[in-house]
Write a protein that holds these residues in place. Structure first.
Motif, short mmCIF file in Angstrom:
data_model
loop_
_atom_site.label_atom_id
_atom_site.label_comp_id
_atom_site.label_asym_id
_atom_site.label_seq_id
_atom_site.Cartn_x
_atom_site.Cartn_y
_atom_site.Cartn_z
N UNK A 8 -36.47 46.92 -71.56
CA UNK A 8 -35.41 47.14 -70.56
C UNK A 8 -34.18 46.29 -70.85
N UNK A 9 -33.04 46.80 -70.43
CA UNK A 9 -31.78 46.05 -70.53
C UNK A 9 -31.13 46.00 -69.16
N UNK A 10 -30.62 44.84 -68.79
CA UNK A 10 -29.98 44.65 -67.48
C UNK A 10 -28.47 44.50 -67.68
N UNK A 11 -27.72 45.43 -67.15
CA UNK A 11 -26.27 45.31 -67.10
C UNK A 11 -25.94 44.58 -65.79
N UNK A 12 -25.11 43.56 -65.87
CA UNK A 12 -24.86 42.77 -64.66
C UNK A 12 -23.41 42.31 -64.59
N UNK A 13 -22.99 42.01 -63.37
CA UNK A 13 -21.64 41.52 -63.11
C UNK A 13 -21.72 40.55 -61.94
N UNK A 14 -20.93 39.50 -62.01
CA UNK A 14 -20.89 38.49 -60.96
C UNK A 14 -19.51 38.42 -60.34
N UNK A 15 -19.47 38.17 -59.04
CA UNK A 15 -18.26 37.75 -58.36
C UNK A 15 -18.50 36.31 -57.94
N UNK A 16 -17.52 35.45 -58.12
CA UNK A 16 -17.75 34.02 -57.94
C UNK A 16 -16.62 33.34 -57.17
N UNK A 17 -16.81 32.04 -56.94
CA UNK A 17 -15.77 31.26 -56.27
C UNK A 17 -14.68 30.83 -57.24
N UNK A 18 -14.92 30.96 -58.54
CA UNK A 18 -13.97 30.55 -59.57
C UNK A 18 -14.57 30.76 -60.94
N UNK A 19 -13.97 30.15 -61.95
CA UNK A 19 -14.37 30.43 -63.33
C UNK A 19 -15.02 29.25 -64.04
N UNK A 20 -15.26 28.16 -63.34
CA UNK A 20 -15.86 26.98 -63.94
C UNK A 20 -17.36 26.99 -63.66
N UNK A 21 -18.17 27.23 -64.71
CA UNK A 21 -19.62 27.36 -64.54
C UNK A 21 -20.26 26.11 -63.99
N UNK A 51 -20.24 26.75 -50.42
CA UNK A 51 -18.92 26.12 -50.54
C UNK A 51 -17.87 27.14 -50.12
N UNK A 52 -16.70 26.71 -49.70
CA UNK A 52 -15.65 27.67 -49.32
C UNK A 52 -15.24 28.53 -50.51
N UNK A 53 -14.98 29.80 -50.22
CA UNK A 53 -14.46 30.70 -51.25
C UNK A 53 -12.95 30.57 -51.25
N UNK A 54 -12.35 30.13 -52.36
CA UNK A 54 -10.90 29.95 -52.39
C UNK A 54 -10.16 31.26 -52.14
N UNK A 55 -9.01 31.21 -51.47
CA UNK A 55 -8.24 32.43 -51.21
C UNK A 55 -7.91 33.21 -52.47
N UNK A 56 -7.65 32.50 -53.58
CA UNK A 56 -7.31 33.21 -54.81
C UNK A 56 -8.50 33.99 -55.36
N UNK A 57 -9.72 33.52 -55.08
CA UNK A 57 -10.91 34.26 -55.50
C UNK A 57 -11.10 35.48 -54.60
N UNK A 58 -10.94 35.28 -53.30
CA UNK A 58 -11.04 36.40 -52.35
C UNK A 58 -10.01 37.47 -52.66
N UNK A 59 -8.82 37.07 -53.11
CA UNK A 59 -7.78 38.04 -53.45
C UNK A 59 -8.21 38.96 -54.58
N UNK A 60 -9.13 38.49 -55.42
CA UNK A 60 -9.60 39.30 -56.55
C UNK A 60 -10.76 40.21 -56.13
N UNK A 61 -11.80 39.62 -55.51
CA UNK A 61 -12.99 40.43 -55.22
C UNK A 61 -13.14 40.83 -53.76
N UNK A 62 -12.30 40.30 -52.88
CA UNK A 62 -12.30 40.73 -51.49
C UNK A 62 -13.40 40.16 -50.63
N UNK A 63 -14.18 39.21 -51.15
CA UNK A 63 -15.29 38.63 -50.40
C UNK A 63 -14.84 37.33 -49.74
N UNK A 64 -15.08 37.23 -48.43
CA UNK A 64 -14.64 36.06 -47.67
C UNK A 64 -15.84 35.19 -47.28
N UNK A 65 -15.56 34.01 -46.75
CA UNK A 65 -16.62 33.14 -46.26
C UNK A 65 -17.45 33.85 -45.19
N UNK A 66 -16.79 34.60 -44.31
CA UNK A 66 -17.50 35.30 -43.24
C UNK A 66 -18.45 36.36 -43.80
#
Length: 256
Positions: A8-21, A51-66
């Motif tokens: 099997x192969x898993x194709x995956x994608x993440x939405x995150x709070x930022x880009x620093x692993x 942790x809080x989701x930064x506004x700039x991250x929410x602007x990309x993926x649309x996911x908020x703290x709520x």
């Protein structure tokens, strides 16, 4: 075109709070597990990053703290997630540089071993695309599939688009072999000992630094002549897996 799969192969994608692993966290993960017989199993899950989701991250993926307030922490789903992907190869779009290092860090923080990952193959569809056409995922989807990518930057939409793009790439390019090992080799950039690309392999298969003042120098040699560099890295904001790799190198050298 159906992928030629040995496992099997898993194709995956993440939405995150930022880009620093080493600092940021996952807020959404979507996986499409493709079985050798072509069956597809889809799992999409939002995650409370703690942790809080930064506004700039929410602007990309649309996911908020709520949106994630009532969702589980990664540690709560880590073991079931590891079972879902155990024994699988991986595919993604810019996954070798971003999604994979981020996922590995989350597993390590949750105390879940990922040594098995080193035996898997990783197909980075973006690397294939850039070698062939030099575009983004939205343009890749339009170019290869002749479709507009709706809901771009939602994890599931991006994951499904990535899977479709790879199949279309196999249809388009006769020199791309429908084989996971070959695709992983083609889509790989410089081979690295860690997932973040901080420690690379040279032409002799020796670990060398991929960054900083010792870039291209043997890790073992640098630690011999400047032991404090190891301590600096262990105390710095480097990914946990990178620290694990350099510790293994240091211990191996001490035993010789």
């Amino acid at each position: 075109m159906k992928l030629n799969l040995k496992r099997p192969i898993v194709f995956f994608d993440l939405e995150t709070t930022g880009v620093d692993a080493s600092k940021d966290r996952i807020v959404e993960i979507s996986m499409v597990k493709v079985m050798p017989d072509g069956e597809e199993i889809v799992k999409t899950r939002r995650i409370n990053p703690g942790m809080p989701i930064p506004p700039e991250a929410t602007a990309i993926h649309g996911i908020t703290d709520a949106d994630v307030a009532g969702e589980p922490k990664f540690a709560q789903i880590a073991r079931s997630l590891e079972q879902f992907i155990r024994g699988c190869d991986f595919g993604g779009f810019n996954s070798n540089r971003f999604d994979l290092p981020m996922l590995v860090e989350e597993f390590m923080r949750a105390g879940v071993e990922v040594d098995d990952f080193k035996r898997r193959k990783f197909i980075d569809v973006q690397n294939i695309f850039h070698k062939k056409e030099q575009r983004t995922l939205v343009a890749a989807y339009k170019f290869y599939c002749d479709k507009e990518l709706e809901d771009a930057h939602s994890a599931e939409a991006d994951t499904r688009a990535t899977y479709e793009v790879l199949k279309a790439q196999l249809e388009r390019y006769d020199d791309l072999e429908n084989d996971v090992d070959a695709l992983a080799a083609y889509s790989c950039r410089a081979e690295s000992a860690d997932y973040a690309g901080r420690i690379l392999y040279d032409e002799k298969g020796q670990e060398v630094f991929g960054f900083g003042k010792y870039k291209g120098r043997s890790v073992a040699e640098v630690f011999r002549i400047e032991p404090s560099y190891y301590a600096w890295m262990m105390n710095g904001d480097f990914p946990l897996y990178t620290k694990k790799v350099i510790t293994e190198i240091r211990m191996r050298e001490k035993m010789q």
